[in-house]
Design a protein around this motif. Structure first.
Motif, short mmCIF file in Angstrom:
data_model
loop_
_atom_site.label_atom_id
_atom_site.label_comp_id
_atom_site.label_asym_id
_atom_site.label_seq_id
_atom_site.Cartn_x
_atom_site.Cartn_y
_atom_site.Cartn_z
N LEU A 239 1.93 -9.50 7.37
CA LEU A 239 1.57 -8.19 7.86
C LEU A 239 0.42 -8.44 8.76
N PRO A 240 0.01 -7.50 9.81
CA PRO A 240 -0.86 -7.77 10.87
C PRO A 240 -2.42 -8.02 10.03
N ALA A 241 -3.13 -8.81 10.89
CA ALA A 241 -4.23 -9.38 10.14
C ALA A 241 -5.18 -8.38 9.77
N ASP A 242 -5.35 -7.32 9.95
CA ASP A 242 -6.15 -6.26 9.69
C ASP A 242 -5.71 -5.71 8.19
N PHE A 243 -4.82 -5.98 7.61
CA PHE A 243 -4.44 -5.50 6.45
C PHE A 243 -4.51 -6.35 5.49
N LYS A 244 -4.74 -5.73 4.27
CA LYS A 244 -4.94 -6.71 2.86
C LYS A 244 -4.32 -5.85 1.86
N VAL A 245 -3.25 -6.61 1.11
CA VAL A 245 -2.48 -6.01 0.05
C VAL A 245 -3.08 -5.95 -1.06
N ARG A 246 -3.28 -5.02 -1.86
CA ARG A 246 -3.95 -5.01 -2.95
C ARG A 246 -2.89 -4.78 -4.20
N THR A 247 -1.86 -4.13 -4.02
CA THR A 247 -0.86 -4.01 -5.20
C THR A 247 0.64 -3.92 -4.42
N ILE A 248 1.67 -4.43 -5.16
CA ILE A 248 2.86 -4.23 -4.65
C ILE A 248 3.69 -3.73 -5.79
N ASN A 249 4.75 -2.89 -5.33
CA ASN A 249 5.72 -2.02 -6.25
C ASN A 249 6.90 -2.28 -5.95
N PHE A 250 7.66 -3.38 -6.15
CA PHE A 250 8.83 -3.93 -5.90
C PHE A 250 9.94 -3.64 -6.88
N MET A 251 10.73 -2.44 -6.76
CA MET A 251 11.59 -1.86 -7.77
C MET A 251 12.74 -1.76 -7.22
N LEU A 252 13.85 -2.36 -7.95
CA LEU A 252 15.27 -2.34 -7.70
C LEU A 252 15.65 -1.48 -8.51
#
Length: 141
Positions: A114-127
């Protein structure tokens, strides 16, 4: 560490009876649980009390939530070291036939640059698809 009292204490949460009931239920669950599923399991605890406990657990990074493929929020215990981080997240599989959600804890979520200014807090990886049990059924679409 699977002792519910120790888990709550380590998270800085006072181990009340409702908190222990919700935590034990989540620890024993084979897959993530929704608020309605928790309410069904915990017949003696009101929905609002369960929701307050889940909100506290989310705030203290004891659980994380995910959308199950139908728009229903589900909750599961974080297995990280004293906090829930993106590294603890894993893919899930939603069966479109039986509506079960499966955890794939042994799989890693791909690292996305991701670009440097973005911080991921959660991920929803659903198949989404059909689980092995439903594939065996003659009634599967």
């Amino acid at each position: 560490m699977t002792d519910p009292v120790n888990i709550l204490t380590e998270a800085g949460i006072k181990p009340t009876s409702n908190r222990l009931l919700v935590l034990r239920t989540l620890l024993d669950a084979p897959s993530p649980l929704s608020l309605i599923e928790l309410e069904t399991e915990l017949e003696t605890v009101e929905r609002s009390s369960i929701l307050r406990v889940l909100t506290l657990f989310l705030d203290r990074n004891l659980v994380h939530n995910l959308e199950d493929g139908r728009g229903i929020e589900k909750y599961e215990i974080c297995h990280g070291d004293k906090h829930c981080s993106v590294d603890d997240m894993h893919p899930h599989f939603y069966c479109e036939c039986c509506n079960k959600v499966y955890c794939f804890e042994e799989l890693n979520i791909p690292d996305l640059p991701l670009p440097a200014d973005f911080k991921v807090r959660t991920i929803n990886f659903m198949l989404k698809g059909v689980c092995p049990d439903c594939r065996k059924s003659p009634h599967t679409i």
